[in-house]
Each structure stands twice: as structure tokens, then as C-alpha cells.
Scaffold this motif. Structure first.
Motif, short mmCIF file in Angstrom:
data_model
loop_
_atom_site.label_atom_id
_atom_site.label_comp_id
_atom_site.label_asym_id
_atom_site.label_seq_id
_atom_site.Cartn_x
_atom_site.Cartn_y
_atom_site.Cartn_z
N LYS A 162 0.87 -1.19 0.00
CA LYS A 162 0.00 0.00 0.00
C LYS A 162 0.90 1.23 0.00
O LYS A 162 1.85 1.29 0.77
CB LYS A 162 -0.87 0.04 1.27
N GLY A 196 -0.40 4.63 0.11
CA GLY A 196 -1.16 5.84 0.44
C GLY A 196 -1.70 6.52 -0.82
O GLY A 196 -2.26 5.86 -1.71
N GLY A 236 -1.16 5.10 -4.34
CA GLY A 236 -1.80 3.88 -4.84
C GLY A 236 -1.23 2.61 -4.24
O GLY A 236 -0.98 2.56 -3.04
N VAL A 277 -7.13 6.32 -6.63
CA VAL A 277 -8.27 6.98 -7.27
C VAL A 277 -8.33 8.38 -6.67
O VAL A 277 -8.42 8.53 -5.45
CB VAL A 277 -9.58 6.22 -6.98
N GLY A 294 -6.40 1.71 4.72
CA GLY A 294 -5.70 0.44 4.50
C GLY A 294 -6.65 -0.75 4.62
O GLY A 294 -6.58 -1.69 3.82
N VAL A 331 -7.75 -0.18 -4.54
CA VAL A 331 -7.56 1.28 -4.47
C VAL A 331 -8.91 2.00 -4.55
O VAL A 331 -9.06 3.10 -4.00
CB VAL A 331 -6.58 1.80 -5.55
#
Ligand code: ADP
Length: 376
Positions: free
Chosen positions: A285, A287, A290, A306, A317, A342
């Protein structure tokens, strides 16, 4: 656990909104909203807050049939303080909570109905020795039952230091199929040097090893029951005798830290080390940047986030994991499950509450609309 959300500095008093929270519960709700069967396996106190937790999960369609009520310990509580508009502080009141009393029997009961996935996090094992043992038991049992295990590292530095976390998680790794982490958490599970001050993080055990019999694990969160139920746990140990020396010194979070292994960047090397340890899928992950995922059979995909207006990033998360696991359970190809991850993560970021704004299946395309648009 129960949660209180405040709109300003807590010391000023004022109104707080009462709800429920917890990484595994967030994932379970995210999955249930997307139409999957999900069971949460946890322990609440015999109190109003415990009833709130169970009632909320039930209302969200999450199976709590094996969740236990402990008459001797209270339901844990966290207080979220929106200190300024974009910075939230979380305060925990869960020392000695019912949730930390999760047992191996709870894990056994949760998995008994059969599940395609068990989801656990690195939070539960940090809550205490009971929970740690329960999580270790759960992942082993899942392996025996043919239930795939997903572990979200979810390191909480206020619960334990990196060395302790790393040793505990190392005991779980032999049973993990899908590993989810932030880039800076990868060294925790690969034995890399990681950020400064990380001195005693042990190196990763080689595949097929590390299955110590006395793994003191910590269990956390739910599990799945029937069909496509993803569950949630975590725990572990470490101190494996046969740690491959080449991994020592490992990597850092940044891409270009040269490690002891020849070739590859930091994250690439961490991912290779995890595959060598028998994990089949690694998801990172990043943040607002993406996420990225690799499979042991050579698959690789990246996805930007997105774009949304960030309202509250707590729970992003967990939402991401719910989306990713949903894609996995649906049999989507790697890039598409990452995209679902995402997308659901963005819903969490763009809404108030940790899980309240998560989408159902029909809403997955909603974020493609222009900002401010009204759907009639
Ligand atoms: P965690 O909450 O565990 O720290 P991240 O912050 O990496 O996890 O967020 C998880 C996922 O949520 C990211 O991979 C991304 O897809 C999404 N996300 C996080 N922050 C944003 C953001 N500002 N805008 C859009 N999506 C985001």
C-alpha cells in the motif's frame, strides 16, 4: 472495539460520536458490503459497548456467531481526535480489554465452518500473549484446513517496537499466503534493516521453516465462515534457527537502498525474500500513490490511487484490503483486484468514519463521477 470520534481538540470537550472500530472489523464490513460472506471472530465485554460492536457488525451483515462475550473484561475503546482538519490523532483505551483475551478456542470455533480466506493483522498479536497465541493457532489451523491466510502487517508502534513485532510476525509467515504491508513495513517481515533504530529485527526464515511449535502468537480479528469468508488474525514468534544469512541487513523502505542481496531495489528484494519464504502474493500500500502487487508466479501490477478529496484517511488500508480480497475471492486478475483495492480505499478516504462510507457492489463505479455531481 468501540470508538468515539471528536471534531476538534479533545481537551476542549464537546460532542463525540459513538461508533465501532477495529482493523479486522473494517475489513469484514467492507467485504460484507461487497456481497461476500464474512465472519468476525473477536471478544467483547459484557457491556453496552460490546453490544454496540456486535449489533453494528450484525447490521452490516457480518457473521458474529462465534464472537465471544467476556464477563470479566471491558470492551476496548479508541477515541479519534480530529486535531486539525486533515490530521487525526487516535487514543487507545484497551489495556486489559476483552479483545486482548482472544483464545485459540475462539480461533478454532471461527474457522470450523470452513472459509476460503482467513484475514489477520499485526495489531491483534500486539495486544497480549493470549491474542498472540490465538492468532498463531489460527493461521496454523487455517493451513491445515486449506484456508488461505492474508496478513496485513499493520504495524502499531505504540503497541510494540519493531524488533518485537518482527519476531512475532516471523512465526506467522510460514502460514501466510497473501502479505499486505506498507513499503516501510516490509523490512519488518523480511529482516531488513528498515528505518533507523530498527536494530534487532530478525531476518526472514527460509521457506518451509520457522514453524516453531511454541510460537506465541497473538490473534486478532475475525475469520471467515462459509464459502468466501475472509477472516482476520495475526501473531507469531521468531528466533528461527535457520534464517538465511544473505537476507540479513536487508533493505529499507526506499526503493534504492542497496542491500546484501545482489541486484534489485529495496522493495524488489523484500518481495523476492518473501517469495523465497513461501508467500505467494505480496501487496504494498502506498497511500495517495496507490498500490503495487506481485505474485510468486511472476505477476506484477501497479495502480495509482483513485483521486478523491481526502476527508479522513483512517481505515484506508483496511478498506483497500477489503477491496483486494473481494477481487481475490471473485477470481479477478491481479491488476483488477488491485484496482478494486484502491477504489474501496478511496471510498474510505473520501468519507467520514473508518468504514461507514464503504461501497456496495453497485457503488464501485461512483468515484468515476465528477466531483459535486448529483446522481438522480
Ligand atoms: P494505511 O491506511 O494502512 O496506512 P494507505 O495509507 O497506504 O494504508 O492507504 C491504503 C490505500 O488507500 C492506498 O493504497 C490507496 O489506494 C488508498 N488511499 C490512501 N490515501 C489516499 C488518498 N489520499 N487518495 C486516494 N486514495 C488513497
Amino acid at each position: 472495539m468501540a470508538s468515539l470520534h471528536g471534531g476538534g481538540p479533545l481537551r476542549l470537550g464537546g460532542s463525540l460520536e459513538l461508533s465501532m472500530a477495529g482493523a479486522e472489523a473494517n475489513v469484514a464490513i467492507g467485504l460484507a458490503r461487497l456481497g461476500h460472506t464474512a465472519r468476525w471472530a473477536g471478544v467483547v465485554g459484557d457491556d453496552e459497548l460490546g453490544l454496540l460492536v456486535l449489533r453494528t457488525l450484525r447490521a452490516e451483515g457480518v457473521d458474529v456467531d462465534t464472537a465471544r462475550t467476556d464477563p470479566d473484561h471491558p470492551t476496548g475503546l479508541l477515541v479519534q481526535e480530529r486535531r486539525v482538519a486533515t490530521i487525526t490523532r487516535v487514543h487507545y483505551y484497551r489495556a486489559g480489554s476483552a479483545g486482548s483475551r482472544l483464545t485459540s478456542d475462539d480461533a478454532t470455533a471461527a474457522l470450523a465452518g470452513g472459509a476460503r480466506m482467513l484475514h489477520v493483522t499485526g495489531i491483534t498479536p500486539a495486544l497480549g500473549p493470549d491474542a498472540a497465541s490465538a492468532i498463531a493457532h489460527a493461521v496454523r489451523q487455517a493451513r491445515e484446513l486449506g484456508t488461505r491466510v492474508c496478513l496485513d502487517v499493520n504495524h502499531r508502534s505504540r503497541l510494540w517496537d519493531r524488533g518485537t513485532a518482527s519476531r512475532a510476525l516471523a512465526g506467522l509467515l510460514p502460514y501466510v499466503d497473501v502479505l499486505v504491508a506498507s513499503a516501510d513495513e516490509l523490512p519488518l517481515v523480511t529482516g531488513g534493516a528498515g528505518p533507523a533504530g530498527d536494530g534487532d529485527v530478525p531476518a526472514l526464515p527460509a521457506a518451509g521453516t520457522g514453524a516453531d511449535e511454541d510460537v506465541p502468537a497473538l490473534f486478532a480479528g475475525g475469520t471467515g465462515a462459509d464459502g468466501d469468508v475472509p477472516g482476520l488474525l495475526a501473531g507469531g514468534t521468531g528466533a528461527d534457527e535457520d534464517v538465511p544469512g544473505l537476507l540479513a541487513g536487508g533493505t529499507g523502505a526506499d526503493e534504492d537502498v542497496p542491500g546484501l542481496l545482489a541486484g534489485g531495489t529495496g522493495v524488489d528484494r523484500d518481495v523476492a525474500a518473501l517469495f523465497a519464504a513461501g508467500i505467494s502474493e505480496v501487496v504494498v500500500k502506498r497511500g495517495a500513490a496507490g498500490a503495487e502487487a506481485w505474485t510468486a508466479d511472476g505477476g506484477h501490477a501497479t495502480s495509482g490511487a483513485v483521486p478523491v478529496r481526502a476527508v479522513n484517511t483512517v481505515g484506508a488500508g483496511d478498506a483497500f484490503v477489503a477491496g483486494y480480497l473481494s477481487g481475490l475471492l471473485d477470481g479477478l486478475p491481479l491488476g483488477e483486484r488491485l484496482l478494486r483495492g484502491v477504489t474501496v480505499g478511496a471510498f474510505a478516504v473520501a468519507s467520514d468514519g473508518d468504514w461507514h462510507g464503504l461501497p456496495n457492489r453497485a457503488e464501485l463505479s461512483l468515484l468515476a463521477l465528477d466531483e459535486g455531481e448529483t446522481v438522480r
